[in-house]
Design a protein around this motif. Structure first.
Motif, PDB file in Angstrom:
ATOM      1  N   LEU A 154      44.256  51.426  35.827  1.00  0.00           N
ATOM      2  CA  LEU A 154      44.581  52.810  35.417  1.00  0.00           C
ATOM      3  C   LEU A 154      43.778  53.813  36.224  1.00  0.00           C
ATOM      4  O   LEU A 154      44.315  54.801  36.724  1.00  0.00           O
ATOM      5  N   GLN A 155      42.489  53.548  36.357  1.00  0.00           N
ATOM      6  CA  GLN A 155      41.622  54.483  37.082  1.00  0.00           C
ATOM      7  C   GLN A 155      42.024  54.588  38.546  1.00  0.00           C
ATOM      8  O   GLN A 155      41.915  55.643  39.161  1.00  0.00           O
ATOM      9  N   TYR A 156      42.502  53.491  39.097  1.00  0.00           N
ATOM     10  CA  TYR A 156      42.910  53.493  40.503  1.00  0.00           C
ATOM     11  C   TYR A 156      44.202  54.269  40.703  1.00  0.00           C
ATOM     12  O   TYR A 156      44.503  54.747  41.793  1.00  0.00           O
ATOM     13  N   GLY A 157      44.981  54.366  39.617  1.00  0.00           N
ATOM     14  CA  GLY A 157      46.288  55.018  39.728  1.00  0.00           C
ATOM     15  C   GLY A 157      47.369  54.067  40.191  1.00  0.00           C
ATOM     16  O   GLY A 157      48.401  54.502  40.723  1.00  0.00           O
ATOM     17  N   ALA A 158      47.167  52.763  39.981  1.00  0.00           N
ATOM     18  CA  ALA A 158      48.196  51.782  40.368  1.00  0.00           C
ATOM     19  C   ALA A 158      49.472  52.041  39.572  1.00  0.00           C
ATOM     20  O   ALA A 158      49.418  52.424  38.403  1.00  0.00           O
ATOM     21  N   LYS A 159      50.602  51.851  40.219  1.00  0.00           N
ATOM     22  CA  LYS A 159      51.896  52.034  39.534  1.00  0.00           C
ATOM     23  C   LYS A 159      52.394  50.718  38.944  1.00  0.00           C
ATOM     24  O   LYS A 159      53.263  50.703  38.086  1.00  0.00           O
ATOM     25  N   VAL A 160      51.858  49.629  39.485  1.00  0.00           N
ATOM     26  CA  VAL A 160      52.224  48.298  38.994  1.00  0.00           C
ATOM     27  C   VAL A 160      50.945  47.481  38.858  1.00  0.00           C
ATOM     28  O   VAL A 160      50.085  47.516  39.735  1.00  0.00           O
ATOM     29  N   THR A 161      50.815  46.759  37.749  1.00  0.00           N
ATOM     30  CA  THR A 161      49.736  45.783  37.637  1.00  0.00           C
ATOM     31  C   THR A 161      50.365  44.511  37.046  1.00  0.00           C
ATOM     32  O   THR A 161      51.537  44.273  37.308  1.00  0.00           O
ATOM     33  N   GLY A 162      49.639  43.722  36.297  1.00  0.00           N
ATOM     34  CA  GLY A 162      50.260  42.513  35.773  1.00  0.00           C
ATOM     35  C   GLY A 162      49.228  41.496  35.358  1.00  0.00           C
ATOM     36  O   GLY A 162      48.130  41.859  34.908  1.00  0.00           O
ATOM     37  N   CYS A 163      49.570  40.226  35.503  1.00  0.00           N
ATOM     38  CA  CYS A 163      48.614  39.180  35.169  1.00  0.00           C
ATOM     39  C   CYS A 163      48.799  37.988  36.099  1.00  0.00           C
ATOM     40  O   CYS A 163      49.856  37.822  36.717  1.00  0.00           O
ATOM     41  N   THR A 164      47.737  37.196  36.182  1.00  0.00           N
ATOM     42  CA  THR A 164      47.655  36.089  37.133  1.00  0.00           C
ATOM     43  C   THR A 164      47.088  34.859  36.444  1.00  0.00           C
ATOM     44  O   THR A 164      46.085  34.960  35.731  1.00  0.00           O
ATOM     45  N   VAL A 165      47.692  33.709  36.695  1.00  0.00           N
ATOM     46  CA  VAL A 165      47.029  32.445  36.346  1.00  0.00           C
ATOM     47  C   VAL A 165      46.632  31.790  37.668  1.00  0.00           C
ATOM     48  O   VAL A 165      47.442  31.692  38.596  1.00  0.00           O
ATOM     49  N   HIS A 166      45.373  31.395  37.759  1.00  0.00           N
ATOM     50  CA  HIS A 166      44.877  30.825  39.016  1.00  0.00           C
ATOM     51  C   HIS A 166      43.962  29.637  38.741  1.00  0.00           C
ATOM     52  O   HIS A 166      43.409  29.503  37.634  1.00  0.00           O
ATOM     53  N   PHE A 167      43.836  28.791  39.756  1.00  0.00           N
ATOM     54  CA  PHE A 167      42.823  27.748  39.675  1.00  0.00           C
ATOM     55  C   PHE A 167      41.465  28.413  39.838  1.00  0.00           C
ATOM     56  O   PHE A 167      41.318  29.384  40.599  1.00  0.00           O
ATOM     57  N   VAL A 168      40.469  27.890  39.151  1.00  0.00           N
ATOM     58  CA  VAL A 168      39.139  28.498  39.202  1.00  0.00           C
ATOM     59  C   VAL A 168      38.350  27.868  40.340  1.00  0.00           C
ATOM     60  O   VAL A 168      38.341  26.645  40.513  1.00  0.00           O
ATOM     61  N   ASP A 169      37.719  28.736  41.138  1.00  0.00           N
ATOM     62  CA  ASP A 169      36.759  28.247  42.134  1.00  0.00           C
ATOM     63  C   ASP A 169      35.403  28.886  41.829  1.00  0.00           C
ATOM     64  O   ASP A 169      35.230  29.462  40.753  1.00  0.00           O
ATOM     65  N   GLU A 170      34.482  28.817  42.777  1.00  0.00           N
ATOM     66  CA  GLU A 170      33.134  29.289  42.443  1.00  0.00           C
ATOM     67  C   GLU A 170      32.990  30.803  42.416  1.00  0.00           C
ATOM     68  O   GLU A 170      31.978  31.334  41.973  1.00  0.00           O
ATOM     69  N   GLY A 171      33.981  31.535  42.909  1.00  0.00           N
ATOM     70  CA  GLY A 171      33.916  32.993  42.861  1.00  0.00           C
ATOM     71  C   GLY A 171      34.420  33.527  41.527  1.00  0.00           C
ATOM     72  O   GLY A 171      34.821  32.756  40.649  1.00  0.00           O
TER      73      GLY A 171
END
Ligand code: GRF
Length: 206
Positions: free
Chosen positions: A129-146
């Motif tokens: 919201l603060q960035y003013g993005a027009k699209v966001t969403g969600c992600t499922v990812h494998f976890v690594d050390e970051g």
């Protein structure tokens, strides 16, 4: 039919994603079953959800461990005792350490409320919201050390409306998360994913 994969879900809070996975796994043809829920917070509502579903749960408070490695080891022990094969982080508010990643190499999943690599870390919805993005969403990812940097398994977009505040946007993302996590875990559990470089390739029909 191949044996269903045993899944351990790590939580810290309300557990609506846990609930979505529990509900999906009620279908005997779903390739995963929830074998254990681990919470680092004794009052997490997710524990009630596990209890209502008759799923084993354990509370492992991080404060009772002298360092992250020892906390990780306690979680690994609990997961191993329950023959867990895949680990899903679902609102788990601790960083997972190397020990756990090594123990479950390539089989730890996380859900994040933004389209990674945009807006990693805490407060992803506020950041969008603060960035003013027009699209966001969600992600499922494998976890690594970051932090929120691992290979992306699945994503879905959610438009940002002019009228949105953090609450309204978070609610719409949350609703999408439940379907996304269910779909991503299915892909991993049925063996449809393979990692090539940093990309996750999906075999066969989606
Ligand atoms: C979700 O928004 C997820 O993306 C983030 O933590 C939240 C967990 O929500 N990692 P819930 O406990 O599953 O309802």
């Amino acid at each position: 039919m191949a044996a269903r994969k045993r899944v351990g879900v790590l939580v810290s809070g309300s557990g609506t994603n846990l609930q979505a996975l529990i509900d999906a796994a009620k279908d005997p043809s779903y390739p995963a079953e929830i074998a254990l829920v681990v919470s680092n917070v004794a009052t997490a509502y997710a524990l009630e959800r596990a209890k209502s579903a008759g799923i084993a749960s354990q509370v492992i408070p991080h404060g009772q461990h002298k360092d992250r490695a020892s906390f990780d080891r306690a979680i690994i022990d609990a997961l191993r005792q329950n023959q867990v094969e895949i680990v899903c982080l679902a609102g788990f508010m601790r960083i997972v350490g190397k020990e756990l990643l090594d123990a479950f190499g390539g089989r730890v999943l996380n859900i994040h409320p933004a389209l990674l690599p945009s807006f990693p870390g805490m407060h992803a919805v506020r950041q969008a919201l603060q960035y003013g993005a027009k699209v966001t969403g969600c992600t499922v990812h494998f976890v690594d050390e970051g932090t929120d940097t691992g290979p992306v398994i699945a994503q879905v977009s959610v438009p940002v409306l002019e009228t949105d505040d953090e609450d309204s946007l978070a609610k719409r993302i949350h609703a999408e998360e439940h379907q996304l996590y269910t779909r991503a875990l299915k892909l991993v559990a049925e063996g449809s994913t393979r990692i090539e470089g940093r990309a996750v390739r999906i075999n066969g029909p989606r």
